[in-house]
Design a protein around this motif. Structure first.
Motif, PDB file in Angstrom:
ATOM      1  N   ILE A  90       9.670  -6.661  -2.263  1.00 33.02           N
ATOM      2  CA  ILE A  90       9.781  -6.012  -0.960  1.00 33.02           C
ATOM      3  C   ILE A  90      10.759  -6.804  -0.101  1.00 33.02           C
ATOM      4  O   ILE A  90      10.559  -7.996   0.148  1.00 33.02           O
ATOM      5  CB  ILE A  90       8.405  -5.924  -0.280  1.00 33.02           C
ATOM      6  N   ALA A  91      11.827  -6.167   0.330  1.00 26.73           N
ATOM      7  CA  ALA A  91      12.864  -6.818   1.127  1.00 26.73           C
ATOM      8  C   ALA A  91      13.540  -5.766   1.987  1.00 26.73           C
ATOM      9  O   ALA A  91      13.382  -4.558   1.775  1.00 26.73           O
ATOM     10  CB  ALA A  91      13.876  -7.535   0.229  1.00 26.73           C
ATOM     11  N   ASP A  92      14.305  -6.260   2.960  1.00 22.19           N
ATOM     12  CA  ASP A  92      15.023  -5.344   3.847  1.00 22.19           C
ATOM     13  C   ASP A  92      16.440  -5.062   3.377  1.00 22.19           C
ATOM     14  O   ASP A  92      17.191  -4.365   4.056  1.00 22.19           O
ATOM     15  CB  ASP A  92      15.052  -5.901   5.272  1.00 22.19           C
ATOM     16  N   THR A 137      -4.098  -2.162  -3.777  1.00 21.10           N
ATOM     17  CA  THR A 137      -3.479  -3.058  -2.803  1.00 21.10           C
ATOM     18  C   THR A 137      -4.310  -4.310  -2.602  1.00 21.10           C
ATOM     19  O   THR A 137      -3.773  -5.427  -2.537  1.00 21.10           O
ATOM     20  CB  THR A 137      -3.293  -2.330  -1.461  1.00 21.10           C
ATOM     21  N   ILE A 138      -5.625  -4.143  -2.502  1.00 15.49           N
ATOM     22  CA  ILE A 138      -6.503  -5.299  -2.325  1.00 15.49           C
ATOM     23  C   ILE A 138      -6.417  -6.237  -3.528  1.00 15.49           C
ATOM     24  O   ILE A 138      -6.483  -7.470  -3.390  1.00 15.49           O
ATOM     25  CB  ILE A 138      -7.952  -4.824  -2.106  1.00 15.49           C
ATOM     26  N   ALA A 139      -6.236  -5.677  -4.721  1.00 19.48           N
ATOM     27  CA  ALA A 139      -6.184  -6.501  -5.932  1.00 19.48           C
ATOM     28  C   ALA A 139      -4.826  -7.163  -6.128  1.00 19.48           C
ATOM     29  O   ALA A 139      -4.754  -8.291  -6.636  1.00 19.48           O
ATOM     30  CB  ALA A 139      -6.523  -5.643  -7.148  1.00 19.48           C
ATOM     31  N   ILE A 140      -3.735  -6.492  -5.740  1.00 25.86           N
ATOM     32  CA  ILE A 140      -2.398  -6.974  -6.069  1.00 25.86           C
ATOM     33  C   ILE A 140      -1.738  -7.711  -4.907  1.00 25.86           C
ATOM     34  O   ILE A 140      -1.021  -8.692  -5.115  1.00 25.86           O
ATOM     35  CB  ILE A 140      -1.509  -5.794  -6.521  1.00 25.86           C
ATOM     36  N   ALA A 141      -1.980  -7.280  -3.663  1.00 28.06           N
ATOM     37  CA  ALA A 141      -1.275  -7.852  -2.515  1.00 28.06           C
ATOM     38  C   ALA A 141      -1.440  -9.364  -2.391  1.00 28.06           C
ATOM     39  O   ALA A 141      -0.470 -10.066  -2.068  1.00 28.06           O
ATOM     40  CB  ALA A 141      -1.730  -7.153  -1.230  1.00 28.06           C
ATOM     41  N   LEU A 198       3.381  -0.865 -12.191  1.00 32.84           N
ATOM     42  CA  LEU A 198       3.439  -0.892 -10.734  1.00 32.84           C
ATOM     43  C   LEU A 198       3.279  -2.309 -10.209  1.00 32.84           C
ATOM     44  O   LEU A 198       4.018  -2.739  -9.309  1.00 32.84           O
ATOM     45  CB  LEU A 198       2.350   0.015 -10.162  1.00 32.84           C
ATOM     46  N   ALA A 199       2.321  -3.055 -10.765  1.00 33.18           N
ATOM     47  CA  ALA A 199       2.139  -4.442 -10.327  1.00 33.18           C
ATOM     48  C   ALA A 199       3.352  -5.294 -10.656  1.00 33.18           C
ATOM     49  O   ALA A 199       3.764  -6.155  -9.862  1.00 33.18           O
ATOM     50  CB  ALA A 199       0.878  -5.023 -10.977  1.00 33.18           C
ATOM     51  N   GLU A 200       3.960  -5.048 -11.809  1.00 27.46           N
ATOM     52  CA  GLU A 200       5.138  -5.817 -12.210  1.00 27.46           C
ATOM     53  C   GLU A 200       6.352  -5.467 -11.362  1.00 27.46           C
ATOM     54  O   GLU A 200       7.275  -6.289 -11.211  1.00 27.46           O
ATOM     55  CB  GLU A 200       5.431  -5.566 -13.685  1.00 27.46           C
ATOM     56  N   SER A 201       6.372  -4.265 -10.789  1.00 27.42           N
ATOM     57  CA  SER A 201       7.531  -3.845 -10.000  1.00 27.42           C
ATOM     58  C   SER A 201       7.733  -4.700  -8.761  1.00 27.42           C
ATOM     59  O   SER A 201       8.856  -4.826  -8.259  1.00 27.42           O
ATOM     60  CB  SER A 201       7.374  -2.373  -9.585  1.00 27.42           C
ATOM     61  N   PHE A 202       6.663  -5.317  -8.248  1.00 27.88           N
ATOM     62  CA  PHE A 202       6.802  -6.167  -7.075  1.00 27.88           C
ATOM     63  C   PHE A 202       7.521  -7.470  -7.397  1.00 27.88           C
ATOM     64  O   PHE A 202       7.976  -8.164  -6.483  1.00 27.88           O
ATOM     65  CB  PHE A 202       5.425  -6.469  -6.470  1.00 27.88           C
ATOM     66  N   HIS A 203       7.611  -7.800  -8.687  1.00 26.12           N
ATOM     67  CA  HIS A 203       8.364  -8.980  -9.098  1.00 26.12           C
ATOM     68  C   HIS A 203       9.785  -8.611  -9.513  1.00 26.12           C
ATOM     69  O   HIS A 203      10.724  -9.369  -9.237  1.00 26.12           O
ATOM     70  CB  HIS A 203       7.644  -9.685 -10.247  1.00 26.12           C
ATOM     71  N   PHE A 211       0.824  -1.206   0.000  1.00 28.74           N
ATOM     72  CA  PHE A 211       0.000   0.000   0.000  1.00 28.74           C
ATOM     73  C   PHE A 211       0.859   1.258   0.000  1.00 28.74           C
ATOM     74  O   PHE A 211       0.559   2.237  -0.704  1.00 28.74           O
ATOM     75  CB  PHE A 211      -0.925  -0.011   1.217  1.00 28.74           C
ATOM     76  N   VAL A 212       1.955   1.264   0.750  1.00 27.37           N
ATOM     77  CA  VAL A 212       2.825   2.436   0.822  1.00 27.37           C
ATOM     78  C   VAL A 212       3.470   2.697  -0.539  1.00 27.37           C
ATOM     79  O   VAL A 212       3.542   3.848  -0.999  1.00 27.37           O
ATOM     80  CB  VAL A 212       3.900   2.239   1.908  1.00 27.37           C
ATOM     81  N   ARG A 213       3.925   1.652  -1.216  1.00 29.69           N
ATOM     82  CA  ARG A 213       4.523   1.844  -2.548  1.00 29.69           C
ATOM     83  C   ARG A 213       3.497   2.372  -3.540  1.00 29.69           C
ATOM     84  O   ARG A 213       3.798   3.280  -4.321  1.00 29.69           O
ATOM     85  CB  ARG A 213       5.121   0.529  -3.057  1.00 29.69           C
ATOM     86  N   MET A 214       2.297   1.836  -3.501  1.00 32.59           N
ATOM     87  CA  MET A 214       1.261   2.284  -4.431  1.00 32.59           C
ATOM     88  C   MET A 214       0.826   3.712  -4.133  1.00 32.59           C
ATOM     89  O   MET A 214       0.611   4.503  -5.057  1.00 32.59           O
ATOM     90  CB  MET A 214       0.062   1.332  -4.350  1.00 32.59           C
ATOM     91  N   LEU A 215       0.704   4.046  -2.857  1.00 29.90           N
ATOM     92  CA  LEU A 215       0.306   5.403  -2.504  1.00 29.90           C
ATOM     93  C   LEU A 215       1.387   6.405  -2.911  1.00 29.90           C
ATOM     94  O   LEU A 215       1.065   7.519  -3.362  1.00 29.90           O
ATOM     95  CB  LEU A 215       0.037   5.496  -1.010  1.00 29.90           C
ATOM     96  N   ALA A 216       2.662   6.029  -2.802  1.00 32.28           N
ATOM     97  CA  ALA A 216       3.746   6.915  -3.227  1.00 32.28           C
ATOM     98  C   ALA A 216       3.706   7.155  -4.723  1.00 32.28           C
ATOM     99  O   ALA A 216       3.928   8.282  -5.198  1.00 32.28           O
ATOM    100  CB  ALA A 216       5.098   6.321  -2.819  1.00 32.28           C
ATOM    101  N   LEU A 217       3.384   6.111  -5.494  1.00 32.58           N
ATOM    102  CA  LEU A 217       3.283   6.298  -6.951  1.00 32.58           C
ATOM    103  C   LEU A 217       2.071   7.145  -7.308  1.00 32.58           C
ATOM    104  O   LEU A 217       2.164   8.044  -8.151  1.00 32.58           O
ATOM    105  CB  LEU A 217       3.219   4.943  -7.651  1.00 32.58           C
ATOM    106  N   VAL A 218       0.930   6.864  -6.683  1.00 32.00           N
ATOM    107  CA  VAL A 218      -0.283   7.635  -6.980  1.00 32.00           C
ATOM    108  C   VAL A 218      -0.082   9.110  -6.617  1.00 32.00           C
ATOM    109  O   VAL A 218      -0.639  10.000  -7.277  1.00 32.00           O
ATOM    110  CB  VAL A 218      -1.479   7.028  -6.222  1.00 32.00           C
ATOM    111  N   SER A 219       0.729   9.394  -5.615  1.00 30.04           N
ATOM    112  CA  SER A 219       0.947  10.772  -5.175  1.00 30.04           C
ATOM    113  C   SER A 219       1.929  11.527  -6.055  1.00 30.04           C
ATOM    114  O   SER A 219       2.019  12.756  -5.956  1.00 30.04           O
ATOM    115  CB  SER A 219       1.442  10.787  -3.725  1.00 30.04           C
ATOM    116  N   THR A 220       2.694  10.823  -6.893  1.00 28.49           N
ATOM    117  CA  THR A 220       3.715  11.486  -7.714  1.00 28.49           C
ATOM    118  C   THR A 220       3.534  11.277  -9.207  1.00 28.49           C
ATOM    119  O   THR A 220       4.062  12.071  -9.990  1.00 28.49           O
ATOM    120  CB  THR A 220       5.121  10.988  -7.321  1.00 28.49           C
ATOM    121  N   ALA A 221       2.816  10.251  -9.621  1.00 25.16           N
ATOM    122  CA  ALA A 221       2.682   9.953 -11.047  1.00 25.16           C
ATOM    123  C   ALA A 221       1.762  10.956 -11.725  1.00 25.16           C
ATOM    124  O   ALA A 221       0.863  11.522 -11.097  1.00 25.16           O
ATOM    125  CB  ALA A 221       2.146   8.530 -11.242  1.00 25.16           C
ATOM    126  N   PRO A 222       1.985  11.207 -13.018  1.00 25.87           N
ATOM    127  CA  PRO A 222       1.072  12.107 -13.751  1.00 25.87           C
ATOM    128  C   PRO A 222      -0.338  11.538 -13.790  1.00 25.87           C
ATOM    129  O   PRO A 222      -0.552  10.340 -13.626  1.00 25.87           O
ATOM    130  CB  PRO A 222       1.710  12.167 -15.155  1.00 25.87           C
TER     131      PRO A 222
END
Length: 261
Positions: free
Chosen positions: A160-162, A51-55, A151-156, A20-31
């Motif tokens: 998400i890792a430390d 997030t509900i659809a992709i997580a 955005l969905a492909e970016s998770f692959h 959700f944080v990654r998606m919200l950051a993109l939605v807040s900055t993307a055109p």
């Protein structure tokens, strides 16, 4: 009786929090998505729906607690990744605005500016016009849907890792910023070349015929010629911006691969 333990609740929270944080950051900055006319509640709601659809399709998340140092670090990384993706595509629109700034200066429209809530400052009216046209072209080619797919492909491509993000990705992002100046100049070059030739012709005419008042007729002629060239330029904007948008998506993929540890 259905019961939920604290461990299960923590796992569910992590499965939705960091995507959700990654998606919200993109939605807040993307055109398109980050426009000031879009309410904040709509941006948050869109991020929640994505997030509900992709997580559920993502793999297991890191076991770090959200309030721990590792959890906060992962949270910051997701903000940076989403912002980088949105900023990479926004550079294409910055290129269009730069073309409008160049053309407006040549046409004598530098004084025709107004407050733009998107950039937070005064913007030339011609730059704003070209930016709106670029948004319409972006929507016409389903760029907003392609951006969500990226955005969905970016998770692959960048799970998400430390692990810390690689420094080469930031260098690639800075290098991609050169297209703002080169692409903007190429888009406005026909209009700039025409007005430069017109100004040279009026300068020669003023030298040959001193009684010819260049200040009285120069601005109207320059403005009319600029508007005529702008009308000619409009029909070439879509063929020009199509490859630029494709280059923007390629830049997102390149930067994400560069950020991979």
């Amino acid at each position: 009786m259905f019961s939920v333990s604290s461990e299960q609740l923590s796992v569910w929270l992590l499965a939705f929090l960091w995507p959700f944080v990654r998606m919200l950051a993109l939605v807040s900055t993307a055109p398109i998505f980050s426009e000031g006319a879009v309410p904040r509640s709509a941006k948050v709601g869109l991020a929640v729906l994505l997030t509900i659809a992709i997580a559920p399709t993502l793999g297991p998340m890191p076991s770090a607690a959200p309030v721990s140092a590792a959890g906060i670090w992962i949270l910051i990384q997701q903000i940076l990744i989403g912002t980088v993706m949105g900023f990479s595509m926004r550079m294409v629109f910055a290129m269009v605005q730069a073309a409008g700034e160049y053309a407006g200066l040549q046409m004598g429209l530098s004084f025709a500016s107004f407050f733009d809530p998107t950039s937070g400052g005064n913007t030339m009216v011609l730059a704003r016009l070209l930016n709106v046209i670029a948004m319409l072209i972006f929507l016409a080619i389903d760029g907003h849907l392609l951006l969500i797919g990226t955005l969905a492909e970016s998770f692959h491509s960048l799970p998400i890792a430390d692990a810390p993000l690689a420094a080469s990705g930031w260098f690639l992002l800075v290098s991609a910023g050169s297209q703002i100046f080169t692409g903007g100049l190429m888009l406005a070059l026909p209009l700039i070349a025409t007005l430069l030739t017109l100004n040279l012709a009026m300068g020669i005419l003023n030298r040959v015929s001193p009684q010819f008042s260049i200040f009285a007729v120069g601005f109207p002629i320059t403005l009319l010629a600029g508007l005529a060239m702008l009308q000619v330029l409009m029909q070439y904007m879509a063929p020009f911006l199509g490859p630029q948008f494709a280059e923007g998506f390629l830049s997102i993929d390149t930067v994400l691969r560069g950020l991979r540890p």
